[in-house]
Design an enzyme around this catalytic site. Structure first.
Site, PDB file in Angstrom:
ATOM      1  CB  SER A  34      -0.609   0.088   1.030  1.00  0.00           C
ATOM      2  OG  SER A  34      -0.223  -0.204   2.661  1.00  0.00           O
ATOM      3  CG  ASP A 324      -4.559   4.527   6.617  1.00  0.00           C
ATOM      4  OD1 ASP A 324      -3.947   4.610   6.929  1.00  0.00           O
ATOM      5  OD2 ASP A 324      -5.883   4.113   5.965  1.00  0.00           O
ATOM      6  CG  HIS A 327      -1.783   3.390   4.510  1.00  0.00           C
ATOM      7  ND1 HIS A 327      -2.553   2.635   4.930  1.00  0.00           N
ATOM      8  CD2 HIS A 327      -1.278   2.138   4.025  1.00  0.00           C
ATOM      9  CE1 HIS A 327      -2.638   1.438   4.984  1.00  0.00           C
ATOM     10  NE2 HIS A 327      -1.529   0.990   3.834  1.00  0.00           N
TER      11      HIS A 327
END
Length: 349
Positions: A34, A324, A327
């Protein structure tokens, strides 16, 4: 006094946030999780997605693309620094074609890792499949540019690899399978072996400029701090030490392959120290919040839970190190990318 001098030097170092470069690198080709997924997971059946608000609210057109941030991610900024283009598209996104991918593409999948068992946790794209997509990309590029021109692009391109955090936090410390097979140090060696095999495979396919990314201080992610109740929600030292230990092994492997593989230009890109400096001295970079994220309550949300509690999301993400619970924000991504450009990838300018 020494600390103040060091801070002033580092501030001068970051006055220009993104280095610009000449076109010695014609394309950026990206593999990973990610940290560098621009939306491939939008096109596979998984819950590991972020193609919805409030993700992407600071991206071009305020568009949620599948990037796990409020805006751009490190690979976007590195592409821009090489004067290639301002963002790297996802290979599975039908809005793009081989003409777009010719100068940069990401095969990354949020939630994946070196270990195939890690990709199974959230049903995402395993590393071997990312490599198969790359082989398919090679065929398309040769058809698009012609074999000679395509092979030149593939040889001169910079290959980025960014993954590993999920192998520990999502897999080893969460699922029972690997812990029943390996001690944590054995698991580190297992992952380093996979990373080495992957680099060798890329080399065999023509890659010569390769950046292998290390782990961040994963014990400082908001999710880990939220659950660290016994230690007053401080960074989890054991996870940070794990990252340092794993990074040291990757660095040794990089040095060994650099001497073994003729013509390879393999570097180790380490985000650990810059992110740790940001967490420890947030005001120096203009941040106010490090232990909680911007999205929702900032304590544990990511993906769909981030959207569910979106009304709680902060107004100004630039005050937050993390977007978040797992991240970084676009601002943090930019600082990390610039640091890596200046300290490691400058050799490719």
């Amino acid at each position: 006094m020494v600390l103040i001098k060091n801070d002033i030097a580092l501030l001068l170092y970051f006055l220009c946030l993104v280095t610009t470069a000449s076109a010695k690198v014609p394309a950026l080709i990206v593999f990973g999780d990610s940290t560098v997924d621009a939306g491939n997971n939008n096109y596979i059946p998984t819950i590991a997605r972020s193609n919805f608000e409030p993700y992407g609210r600071d991206f071009y057109g305020s568009k949620p693309t599948g990037r796990f941030s409020n805006g751009r991610i490190p690979s976007d900024f590195i592409s821009e620094a090489f004067k290639i283009k301002p963002s790297i598209p996802a290979y599975l996104d039908p809005a793009y074609s081989i003409s777009d991918f010719a100068t940069g593409v990401t095969f990354a999948s949020a939630g994946t890792g070196y270990d195939n068992a890690t990709s199974d946790v959230l049903s995402v794209i395993p590393l071997w499949k990312e490599l198969e997509y790359y082989k398919d990309y090679q065929r398309k590029l040769r058809s698009h540019l012609g074999p000679s021109s395509a092979n030149q692009v593939l040889a001169d391109a910079l290959y980025m690899i960014s993954m590993g955090t999920n192998d520990f936090l999502e897999n080893y410390y969460t699922m029972p399978g690997r812990r029943s097979q390996f001690s944590v140090r054995q698991y580190e060696d297992f992952l380093v072996g996979i990373a080495e095999k992957f680099v060798r495979e890329l080399y065999g396919l023509g890659a010569r400029k390769i950046s292998l990314g290390g782990l961040p201080p994963m014990g400082c992610l908001p999710l880990e701090r939220t659950t660290n109740v016994m230690d007053q929600h401080k960074c989890v030292d054991s996870y940070n030490n794990q990252a340092l230990e794993f990074n040291a092994k990757l660095k040794v492997m990089v040095a060994r392959l650099s001497s073994e593989l003729p013509g390879i230009n393999l570097v180790f890109s380490n985000p650990y120290y810059i992110l740790m400096h940001i967490v420890r001295r947030p005001a120096f970079y203009g941040f106010e919040y490090t232990s909680v994220a911007c999205c929702a309550t900032g304590l544990f949300e990511m993906g769909y839970t981030c959207a569910r509690d979106g009304l709680l999301t902060c107004q100004d993400a630039n005050k937050y190190v993390f977007w978040d619970a797992f991240h970084p924000t676009q601002k943090t991504n930019r600082i990390i990318a610039d640091y890596v450009m200046r300290t490691v990838l400058a050799r490719f300018l």
